[in-house]
Scaffold this motif. Structure first.
Motif, PDB file in Angstrom:
ATOM      1  N   VAL A 185       0.840  -1.198   0.000  1.00 55.23           N
ATOM      2  CA  VAL A 185       0.000   0.000   0.000  1.00 55.23           C
ATOM      3  C   VAL A 185       0.874   1.247   0.000  1.00 55.23           C
ATOM      4  CG1 VAL A 185      -1.787   1.301   1.228  1.00 55.23           C
ATOM      5  CG2 VAL A 185      -1.836  -1.214   1.239  1.00 55.23           C
ATOM      6  N   LEU A 186       0.568   2.156  -0.915  1.00 49.61           N
ATOM      7  CA  LEU A 186       1.207   3.465  -0.962  1.00 49.61           C
ATOM      8  C   LEU A 186       0.163   4.517  -0.605  1.00 49.61           C
ATOM      9  CD1 LEU A 186       3.540   5.436  -1.766  1.00 49.61           C
ATOM     10  CD2 LEU A 186       2.577   5.393  -4.087  1.00 49.61           C
ATOM     11  N   ILE A 187       0.472   5.382   0.361  1.00 47.08           N
ATOM     12  CA  ILE A 187      -0.429   6.462   0.745  1.00 47.08           C
ATOM     13  C   ILE A 187       0.120   7.776   0.188  1.00 47.08           C
ATOM     14  CG2 ILE A 187      -1.457   7.749   2.655  1.00 47.08           C
ATOM     15  CD1 ILE A 187      -1.315   5.194   4.321  1.00 47.08           C
ATOM     16  N   ILE A 188      -0.675   8.446  -0.628  1.00 50.38           N
ATOM     17  CA  ILE A 188      -0.283   9.721  -1.222  1.00 50.38           C
ATOM     18  C   ILE A 188      -1.013  10.841  -0.491  1.00 50.38           C
ATOM     19  CG2 ILE A 188      -0.425  11.150  -3.302  1.00 50.38           C
ATOM     20  CD1 ILE A 188       0.010   8.688  -4.950  1.00 50.38           C
ATOM     21  N   ASP A 189      -0.269  11.660   0.228  1.00 45.01           N
ATOM     22  CA  ASP A 189      -0.875  12.722   1.032  1.00 45.01           C
ATOM     23  C   ASP A 189      -0.359  14.103   0.627  1.00 45.01           C
ATOM     24  OD1 ASP A 189       1.690  12.484   1.942  1.00 45.01           O
ATOM     25  OD2 ASP A 189       1.158  12.180   4.059  1.00 45.01           O
ATOM     26  N   TYR A 190      -0.084  14.253  -0.671  1.00 48.33           N
ATOM     27  CA  TYR A 190       0.397  15.522  -1.226  1.00 48.33           C
ATOM     28  C   TYR A 190      -0.268  15.693  -2.582  1.00 48.33           C
ATOM     29  CZ  TYR A 190       3.375  11.816  -2.971  1.00 48.33           C
ATOM     30  OH  TYR A 190       3.808  10.624  -3.492  1.00 48.33           O
ATOM     31  N   TRP A 191      -0.335  16.918  -3.086  1.00 45.94           N
ATOM     32  CA  TRP A 191      -1.113  17.213  -4.275  1.00 45.94           C
ATOM     33  C   TRP A 191      -0.297  17.251  -5.569  1.00 45.94           C
ATOM     34  CZ3 TRP A 191      -5.794  16.771  -5.885  1.00 45.94           C
ATOM     35  CH2 TRP A 191      -6.238  17.454  -7.018  1.00 45.94           C
ATOM     36  N   ASP A 192       0.981  17.614  -5.485  1.00 48.02           N
ATOM     37  CA  ASP A 192       1.776  17.836  -6.689  1.00 48.02           C
ATOM     38  C   ASP A 192       1.747  16.618  -7.612  1.00 48.02           C
ATOM     39  OD1 ASP A 192       3.889  19.547  -8.126  1.00 48.02           O
ATOM     40  OD2 ASP A 192       4.877  17.601  -7.925  1.00 48.02           O
ATOM     41  N   LEU A 193       1.263  16.809  -8.838  1.00 51.35           N
ATOM     42  CA  LEU A 193       1.043  15.692  -9.751  1.00 51.35           C
ATOM     43  C   LEU A 193       2.339  15.042 -10.193  1.00 51.35           C
ATOM     44  CD1 LEU A 193      -0.834  13.939 -11.421  1.00 51.35           C
ATOM     45  CD2 LEU A 193      -0.819  15.706 -13.194  1.00 51.35           C
ATOM     46  N   ARG A 196       3.568  12.852  -7.501  1.00 53.24           N
ATOM     47  CA  ARG A 196       2.713  11.661  -7.448  1.00 53.24           C
ATOM     48  C   ARG A 196       3.129  10.649  -8.514  1.00 53.24           C
ATOM     49  NH1 ARG A 196      -3.666  13.290  -6.592  1.00 53.24           N
ATOM     50  NH2 ARG A 196      -3.500  13.999  -4.422  1.00 53.24           N
ATOM     51  N   LYS A 197       3.310  11.143  -9.743  1.00 53.54           N
ATOM     52  CA  LYS A 197       3.678  10.256 -10.844  1.00 53.54           C
ATOM     53  C   LYS A 197       4.985   9.524 -10.561  1.00 53.54           C
ATOM     54  CE  LYS A 197       1.455  12.866 -14.609  1.00 53.54           C
ATOM     55  NZ  LYS A 197       1.706  13.693 -15.822  1.00 53.54           N
ATOM     56  N   ALA A 198       5.976  10.262 -10.096  1.00 53.87           N
ATOM     57  CA  ALA A 198       7.282   9.652  -9.825  1.00 53.87           C
ATOM     58  C   ALA A 198       7.183   8.590  -8.738  1.00 53.87           C
ATOM     59  CB  ALA A 198       8.289  10.729  -9.437  1.00 53.87           C
ATOM     60  N   HIS A 199       6.443   8.894  -7.680  1.00 49.51           N
ATOM     61  CA  HIS A 199       6.351   7.980  -6.551  1.00 49.51           C
ATOM     62  C   HIS A 199       5.558   6.713  -6.895  1.00 49.51           C
ATOM     63  CE1 HIS A 199       7.389  11.138  -3.220  1.00 49.51           C
ATOM     64  NE2 HIS A 199       8.398  10.832  -4.001  1.00 49.51           N
ATOM     65  N   VAL A 200       4.477   6.848  -7.666  1.00 45.73           N
ATOM     66  CA  VAL A 200       3.680   5.655  -7.969  1.00 45.73           C
ATOM     67  C   VAL A 200       4.439   4.712  -8.906  1.00 45.73           C
ATOM     68  CG1 VAL A 200       1.456   6.760  -7.551  1.00 45.73           C
ATOM     69  CG2 VAL A 200       2.411   6.775  -9.863  1.00 45.73           C
ATOM     70  N   ILE A 201       5.185   5.243  -9.840  1.00 42.88           N
ATOM     71  CA  ILE A 201       5.951   4.368 -10.736  1.00 42.88           C
ATOM     72  C   ILE A 201       7.036   3.646  -9.945  1.00 42.88           C
ATOM     73  CG2 ILE A 201       7.515   4.312 -12.711  1.00 42.88           C
ATOM     74  CD1 ILE A 201       4.535   4.682 -13.389  1.00 42.88           C
ATOM     75  N   GLU A 202       7.713   4.364  -9.050  1.00 41.93           N
ATOM     76  CA  GLU A 202       8.714   3.715  -8.196  1.00 41.93           C
ATOM     77  C   GLU A 202       8.090   2.651  -7.321  1.00 41.93           C
ATOM     78  OE1 GLU A 202      11.976   4.981  -4.717  1.00 41.93           O
ATOM     79  OE2 GLU A 202      10.615   6.475  -5.576  1.00 41.93           O
ATOM     80  N   PHE A 203       6.906   2.938  -6.786  1.00 43.83           N
ATOM     81  CA  PHE A 203       6.195   1.981  -5.926  1.00 43.83           C
ATOM     82  C   PHE A 203       5.794   0.733  -6.697  1.00 43.83           C
ATOM     83  CE2 PHE A 203       1.776   0.762  -4.636  1.00 43.83           C
ATOM     84  CZ  PHE A 203       2.101   0.140  -3.436  1.00 43.83           C
ATOM     85  N   ILE A 204       5.225   0.914  -7.871  1.00 42.73           N
ATOM     86  CA  ILE A 204       4.761  -0.220  -8.653  1.00 42.73           C
ATOM     87  C   ILE A 204       5.923  -1.101  -9.110  1.00 42.73           C
ATOM     88  CG2 ILE A 204       3.655  -0.880 -10.838  1.00 42.73           C
ATOM     89  CD1 ILE A 204       1.822   1.580 -10.438  1.00 42.73           C
TER      90      ILE A 204
END
Length: 206
Positions: A185-193, A196-204
């Motif tokens: 599970v990744l929790i995103i608690d910030y708005w900057d798109l 967000r994009k960088a973190h979700v790709i790293e997470f996946i």
């Protein structure tokens, strides 16, 4: 890879999911209520209970007056979203079993007919579907502006915040601790798109 994005309406889930699907070349399966219903579902739920339409707001209002309809509708959505998870692979969807539970509690739990036993059964069904996922991205309601009005969703941002609190509670206190070999599970608690994009790709990819 089975990926679900979770969070309240207007939190930016669909924008993020669309990016992930295109970036990774995987299928984007819509998890919205209107899209997951199959042929015949409308007759079972909407026509039998004479639901007049009106999007998310209409469903909430009608369910408040017709608990049998609300319960049938919530069970149907849970079943269809679980079916998406079970029958597909290499996809991302913009709803998760946490969405089912949060909206079930929010819209139905105050009805006398919704007993603890019935709620616990619904929770177990949601948890079973959750355990089949590989990754879940929970997007918190942190946008710095008003909730976008699209003619269907509830645009009151305080309602959105209350739903977001339900998501956070159930994800952290029910799904994560009770899932057997459950998803990361990744929790995103910030708005900057872009962040967000960088973190979700790293997470996946992790």
């Amino acid at each position: 890879m089975k990926i679900a994005c979770s969070g309240s309406s207007g939190s930016g889930k669909t924008t993020l999911v669309t990016f992930i699907a295109e970036k990774l070349g995987i299928q984007h399966i819509s998890g919205s209520a209107g899209d997951v219903k199959q042929e015949g579902d409308k007759m079972i739920v909407d026509e039998v209970y004479k639901y007049p339409g009106g999007g998310h707001v209409g469903v909430i209002r009608y369910s408040a007056l017709n608990p049998e309809y609300g319960l049938m509708n919530q069970k149907l959505l849970q079943m269809r979203r679980a079916q998406i998870i079970r029958e597909n692979d290499n996809f991302i969807t913009d709803r998760s079993p946490a969405d089912n539970l949060a909206y079930f509690i929010n819209q139905m739990a105050y009805h006398p007919m919704i007993t603890d036993a019935l709620t616990e059964e619904f929770m177990r069904d949601c948890l079973k579907a959750w355990e089949e996922l590989d990754k879940v991205i929970y997007v918190k309601a942190v946008q710095p502006h008003e909730v976008e009005v699209n003619g269907s969703r509830v645009s009151n941002r305080f309602y959105q915040k209350s739903i977001d609190a339900q998501f956070e509670y159930w994800i952290k206190n029910y799904f994560i601790p009770n899932a057997i070999d459950g998803p990361d599970v990744l929790i995103i608690d910030y708005w900057d798109l872009e962040t967000r994009k960088a973190h979700v790709i790293e997470f996946i990819n992790s």
